[in-house]
Design a protein around this motif. Sequence first.
Motif, PDB file in Angstrom:
ATOM      1  N   GLY A   1      37.312  47.127  11.013  1.00  0.00           N
ATOM      2  CA  GLY A   1      37.372  45.657  11.580  1.00  0.00           C
ATOM      3  C   GLY A   1      37.288  45.643  13.026  1.00  0.00           C
ATOM      4  O   GLY A   1      37.072  46.388  13.635  1.00  0.00           O
ATOM      5  N   THR A   2      37.555  44.233  13.520  1.00  0.00           N
ATOM      6  CA  THR A   2      37.418  44.099  14.786  1.00  0.00           C
ATOM      7  C   THR A   2      38.932  43.816  15.585  1.00  0.00           C
ATOM      8  O   THR A   2      39.044  43.575  16.828  1.00  0.00           O
ATOM      9  CB  THR A   2      36.659  42.923  14.973  1.00  0.00           C
ATOM     10  OG1 THR A   2      37.266  41.436  14.205  1.00  0.00           O
ATOM     11  CG2 THR A   2      35.189  42.929  14.646  1.00  0.00           C
TER      12      THR A   2
ATOM     13  N   THR B   1      35.389  35.499  13.832  1.00  0.00           N
ATOM     14  CA  THR B   1      34.210  35.410  14.440  1.00  0.00           C
ATOM     15  C   THR B   1      34.274  34.959  15.852  1.00  0.00           C
ATOM     16  O   THR B   1      35.522  34.520  16.190  1.00  0.00           O
ATOM     17  CB  THR B   1      33.139  34.534  13.524  1.00  0.00           C
ATOM     18  OG1 THR B   1      31.909  34.336  14.232  1.00  0.00           O
ATOM     19  CG2 THR B   1      33.868  32.946  13.723  1.00  0.00           C
ATOM     20  N   SER B   2      33.344  34.365  16.571  1.00  0.00           N
ATOM     21  CA  SER B   2      33.452  33.728  17.945  1.00  0.00           C
ATOM     22  C   SER B   2      33.524  32.281  17.760  1.00  0.00           C
ATOM     23  O   SER B   2      32.316  31.808  17.223  1.00  0.00           O
ATOM     24  CB  SER B   2      32.478  34.311  18.959  1.00  0.00           C
ATOM     25  OG  SER B   2      32.736  33.627  20.139  1.00  0.00           O
ATOM     26  N   TYR B   3      34.573  31.452  18.282  1.00  0.00           N
ATOM     27  CA  TYR B   3      34.382  29.805  18.225  1.00  0.00           C
ATOM     28  C   TYR B   3      34.157  29.116  19.216  1.00  0.00           C
ATOM     29  O   TYR B   3      35.048  29.831  20.602  1.00  0.00           O
ATOM     30  CB  TYR B   3      35.634  29.578  17.522  1.00  0.00           C
ATOM     31  CG  TYR B   3      35.910  29.994  16.077  1.00  0.00           C
ATOM     32  CD1 TYR B   3      35.318  29.138  14.835  1.00  0.00           C
ATOM     33  CD2 TYR B   3      36.811  31.016  15.696  1.00  0.00           C
ATOM     34  CE1 TYR B   3      35.604  29.654  13.918  1.00  0.00           C
ATOM     35  CE2 TYR B   3      36.921  31.635  14.388  1.00  0.00           C
ATOM     36  CZ  TYR B   3      36.152  30.787  13.490  1.00  0.00           C
ATOM     37  OH  TYR B   3      36.696  31.160  12.023  1.00  0.00           O
TER      38      TYR B   3
ATOM     39  N   ALA C   1      37.328  34.617  20.767  1.00  0.00           N
ATOM     40  CA  ALA C   1      37.022  35.608  19.827  1.00  0.00           C
ATOM     41  C   ALA C   1      38.164  35.966  18.827  1.00  0.00           C
ATOM     42  O   ALA C   1      39.005  36.518  19.175  1.00  0.00           O
ATOM     43  CB  ALA C   1      36.422  36.869  20.259  1.00  0.00           C
ATOM     44  N   VAL C   2      37.976  35.536  17.529  1.00  0.00           N
ATOM     45  CA  VAL C   2      39.097  35.647  16.503  1.00  0.00           C
ATOM     46  C   VAL C   2      38.721  37.206  15.909  1.00  0.00           C
ATOM     47  O   VAL C   2      37.716  37.221  15.390  1.00  0.00           O
ATOM     48  CB  VAL C   2      39.047  34.422  15.650  1.00  0.00           C
ATOM     49  CG1 VAL C   2      40.174  35.067  14.533  1.00  0.00           C
ATOM     50  CG2 VAL C   2      39.377  33.497  16.335  1.00  0.00           C
ATOM     51  N   VAL C   3      39.672  38.059  16.066  1.00  0.00           N
ATOM     52  CA  VAL C   3      39.606  39.469  15.451  1.00  0.00           C
ATOM     53  C   VAL C   3      40.522  39.467  14.182  1.00  0.00           C
ATOM     54  O   VAL C   3      41.409  38.986  13.953  1.00  0.00           O
ATOM     55  CB  VAL C   3      39.808  40.517  16.408  1.00  0.00           C
ATOM     56  CG1 VAL C   3      38.838  40.350  17.650  1.00  0.00           C
ATOM     57  CG2 VAL C   3      41.053  40.408  16.967  1.00  0.00           C
ATOM     58  N   ALA C   4      39.986  40.366  13.452  1.00  0.00           N
ATOM     59  CA  ALA C   4      40.938  40.964  12.289  1.00  0.00           C
ATOM     60  C   ALA C   4      40.502  42.388  11.767  1.00  0.00           C
ATOM     61  O   ALA C   4      39.556  42.916  11.953  1.00  0.00           O
ATOM     62  CB  ALA C   4      40.628  39.939  11.048  1.00  0.00           C
TER      63      ALA C   4
ATOM     64  N   ALA D   1      42.138  36.319  19.973  1.00  0.00           N
ATOM     65  CA  ALA D   1      43.175  36.156  18.908  1.00  0.00           C
ATOM     66  C   ALA D   1      43.086  36.714  17.714  1.00  0.00           C
ATOM     67  O   ALA D   1      41.981  37.189  17.396  1.00  0.00           O
ATOM     68  CB  ALA D   1      43.368  34.355  19.021  1.00  0.00           C
ATOM     69  N   GLU D   2      44.077  37.197  17.069  1.00  0.00           N
ATOM     70  CA  GLU D   2      44.163  37.620  15.725  1.00  0.00           C
ATOM     71  C   GLU D   2      44.011  36.562  14.722  1.00  0.00           C
ATOM     72  O   GLU D   2      44.485  35.544  15.018  1.00  0.00           O
ATOM     73  CB  GLU D   2      45.332  38.466  15.544  1.00  0.00           C
ATOM     74  CG  GLU D   2      45.113  39.635  16.749  1.00  0.00           C
ATOM     75  CD  GLU D   2      46.267  40.907  16.249  1.00  0.00           C
ATOM     76  OE1 GLU D   2      46.917  40.921  15.051  1.00  0.00           O
ATOM     77  OE2 GLU D   2      46.653  41.669  17.204  1.00  0.00           O
ATOM     78  N   LEU D   3      43.357  36.956  13.688  1.00  0.00           N
ATOM     79  CA  LEU D   3      43.307  36.003  12.552  1.00  0.00           C
ATOM     80  C   LEU D   3      44.681  35.266  12.317  1.00  0.00           C
ATOM     81  O   LEU D   3      44.484  34.165  12.081  1.00  0.00           O
ATOM     82  CB  LEU D   3      42.583  36.830  11.467  1.00  0.00           C
ATOM     83  CG  LEU D   3      41.946  35.799  10.091  1.00  0.00           C
ATOM     84  CD1 LEU D   3      41.281  34.876  10.599  1.00  0.00           C
ATOM     85  CD2 LEU D   3      41.488  36.657   9.131  1.00  0.00           C
ATOM     86  N   CYS D   4      45.567  35.710  12.180  1.00  0.00           N
ATOM     87  CA  CYS D   4      46.909  35.281  11.641  1.00  0.00           C
ATOM     88  C   CYS D   4      47.587  34.465  12.744  1.00  0.00           C
ATOM     89  O   CYS D   4      48.708  33.804  12.715  1.00  0.00           O
ATOM     90  CB  CYS D   4      47.833  36.265  11.111  1.00  0.00           C
ATOM     91  SG  CYS D   4      47.156  36.841   9.573  1.00  0.00           S
TER      92      CYS D   4
END
Length: 204
Positions: A160-161, A105-107, A128-131, A38-41
């Motif tokens: 970034g990721t 990060t990975s949650y 995995a949250v990427v930005a 998922a993306e950060l936003c």
Amino acid sequence: GCGATNGLARLCHGLPRPLAGRVVQCNVDVKVRLPETAELCDEIPLIINALNVGSGCATNTRLRVQLPEGLTTLDGQSLIEIPVGTLPVQGQKAYTTMLKAQFPTSYTVEACITADRDCYGTDAASVAVVAPDLELTAGAPAEGYICTNIPYQIRVANNGTGPARDVVVTQGINGKFKITNISGNGKFKDKRVVWNLGCINPGE
């Protein structure tokens, strides 16, 4: 059995039929689902399924989810508690909660389910949250001859990721310079050059 009494009568007696007994067992389970990335936003959907996998009715069933640091519900809560109630045999109930991440990060999210008669179950899932992380550098030679072309280069990198979407770069130009050539489909207007770069993926 039957027996004779003085040869005149037969007396018969029988045992009662065996009583049929059925033993049931309480057994509950929980399944947790999250998207792989998922993306950060983004709002992140957390889907929790409560299941009765036993042979008896599950009563006073409850779900409990303690979210990891940096991951909360949309209203800022880090603990999710759901009173499921009674689950019949083979019954199940599904719940969806939207989450938000504070940093990439990975949650890992773990849920537990409980019911009467010491029924208990757990399950976990990760996302995995990427930005994006944009870096912009620009520059020209320290010296140049008048009335000659001087190269001025702008570089944009995504370190970034996650993908950076709808990227726009704007460069102002003062009156001491005249634009002779623009690469990368840049447009010059109102003493500015604008590049619409679209999406820049990680590593680009």
